[in-house]
Design an enzyme around this catalytic site. Structure first.
Site, PDB file in Angstrom:
ATOM      1  N   CYS A  50       0.015   1.618  -6.173  1.00 49.42           N
ATOM      2  CA  CYS A  50      -1.443   1.509  -6.297  1.00 49.42           C
ATOM      3  C   CYS A  50      -2.048   0.683  -5.166  1.00 49.42           C
ATOM      4  O   CYS A  50      -3.232   0.814  -4.868  1.00 49.42           O
ATOM      5  CB  CYS A  50      -1.814   0.904  -7.646  1.00 49.42           C
ATOM      6  SG  CYS A  50      -1.199  -0.772  -7.912  1.00 49.42           S
ATOM      7  N   HIS A  97       8.723  -6.974   7.611  1.00 51.53           N
ATOM      8  CA  HIS A  97       7.679  -6.488   6.703  1.00 51.53           C
ATOM      9  C   HIS A  97       8.293  -5.890   5.439  1.00 51.53           C
ATOM     10  O   HIS A  97       7.828  -6.166   4.318  1.00 51.53           O
ATOM     11  CB  HIS A  97       6.815  -5.442   7.408  1.00 51.53           C
ATOM     12  CG  HIS A  97       5.752  -4.852   6.538  1.00 51.53           C
ATOM     13  ND1 HIS A  97       4.632  -5.558   6.154  1.00 51.53           N
ATOM     14  CD2 HIS A  97       5.658  -3.632   5.934  1.00 51.53           C
ATOM     15  CE1 HIS A  97       3.881  -4.801   5.374  1.00 51.53           C
ATOM     16  NE2 HIS A  97       4.487  -3.633   5.219  1.00 51.53           N
TER      17      HIS A  97
END
Length: 421
Positions: A50, A97
């Protein structure tokens, strides 16, 4: 080849953009197969939640441009739209990351535990379509090991706070007494299960679980003594509900403005609190225009989430340190593998030269030439062939004053030279 992480998240794109770039479960396998066929892409994995859509790829020099072009075509967006909110990381930064994502340092809710499970699902999905080669396979395995280390050695996973918790916490600021409220939960996945758990802990006793598959709704409903319904029964349940929290993987909205208007009329305009956690959204944005509806999306949960971030900052700093160690270890192993590949190529080249010289020497012996002379010639030819390219390179380095190459050559070619027989 280059390791590339390319994506958008809750910091770079609003929900309207994120829902356009999100991959539904039904799209994912097709998307991975298509991405794997992009000319410059050798390996690929897709993470879609999401709050983020990210592509992890092993690519050639022009891979990023081709991947961005593919992503824009797949979702029907212009490259300019994507470029305005996309970020990219290469090699060590890409690995860093991914590790930060895995432990929840890049999440809206700092340290949230669900993202690691979602990342493992992305890894398995890529494996199913043969999207992983040695590079991404090793990176994901290393990332999972670092994430486990962070979870066990820091407090970032203690008292876990999720988007589900934040949604329930926001509802508690509006309802003084949860025990009098009825909640309609749309969806039956992990997020809705967490919502149900938090609602029960907050005092909500009456819950309705709506899901596309009624059997799944019944399974979750039994755990919380709730009522199970199918999606087409939502209009009737909505009229009985004070709280609506939705999180499905549906590509189109489930709850529209007209449905909400009819429910409010039956409720005699008693207000309804709604939180839409899904991306793409389950509830039409226009529902929020109704006077008696308080509609929030996942982007509206920042106040609760900021409080969570302050409490977890010390653990986050410890996690950052462990990730730096993890990135260094991954880079070290990668360099060793790169050196191994260079060694293999150099040995293959030397073997080819040896085999060529050997064939020539055997042919001379077969013709009856003097064996002693053949051996001398073999040694001479093999020495010249092995030294030719390094000698040319050294001369060029000397002419260009490449002292770095000359020093490296001295260490490689002379310091280990042995004259022992």
């Amino acid at each position: 080849m280059t390791l590339l992480a390319l994506g958008i998240n809750h910091r770079t794109a609003n929900i309207a953009v994120r829902e356009q770039v999100a991959f539904t479960p039904a799209q994912l396998e097709t998307a991975l197969s298509e991405l794997r066929c992009v000319p410059q892409v050798q390996e690929a994995a897709v993470l879609s939640t999401c709050n983020r859509t990210e592509l992890y790829c092993v690519t050639g020099p022009s891979g990023e441009r081709q991947i961005l072009d593919w992503l824009s075509r797949f979702h029907g967006l212009s490259q300019d739209q994507l470029s305005a909110c996309a970020y990219h990381y290469l090699d060590g930064d890409a690995a860093r990351h991914l590790m930060r994502v895995a432990v929840g340092l890049d999440s809206m809710v700092l340290g949230e535990p669900q993202i690691l499970g979602q990342l493992k699902e992305a890894y398995q999905a890529a494996r199913r379509v043969s999207g992983l080669g040695g590079e991404l396979e090793r990176l994901f395995q290393h990332t999972f090991a670092v994430a486990k280390q962070v979870r066990t050695r820091t407090g970032i996973g203690q008292n876990p706070v999720s988007v589900a918790y934040a949604a329930v916490s926001l509802a508690s600021r509006i309802f003084d007494d949860f025990s009098r409220s009825r909640a309609l939960l749309i969806g039956a996945g992990e997020t809705i299960e967490l919502v149900a758990r938090h609602l029960r802990e907050a005092g909500v006793r009456n819950m309705i679980v709506a899901n596309r598959t009624r059997e799944r709704a019944e399974l979750l409903a039994r755990e919380f003594s709730a009522e199970a319904i199918s999606l087409n029964e939502i209009p009737e349940a909505l009229a009985r509900s004070d709280i609506v929290i939705s999180s499905t993987a549906a590509p189109l909205p489930i709850l529209g403005k007209g449905m909400a208007e009819r429910a409010l009329k039956k409720r005699r305009h008693r207000p309804i609190f709604m939180v839409d956690i899904a991306v793409p959204r389950d509830i039409e944005p226009e529902v929020g225009d109704l006077d008696d509806v308080f509609l929030y999306t996942v982007d509206d949960l920042n106040e609760v989430i900021d409080e969570n971030r302050r409490h977890r900052q010390v653990a986050a700093d410890q996690a950052e340190s462990l990730i730096e160690h993890g990135v260094s270890a991954w880079q070290h192993e990668r360099r060793i593998r790169g050196g191994g590949e260079l060694i293999r190529r150099y040995r293959d080249q030397a073997s080819a030269l040896r085999e060529h010289s050997e064939r020539q020497a055997l042919a001379r012996l077969a013709r009856g030439e003097d064996p002693e002379e053949v051996v001398r010639l073999l040694a001479h030819q093999l020495t010249n062939r092995l030294l030719h390219r390094p000698t040319v390179a050294l001369r060029e380095a000397s002419g260009s004053e490449r002292r770095d190459l000359l020093s490296a050559a001295e260490a490689l070619l002379l310091d280990s030279t042995s004259t022992k027989s």
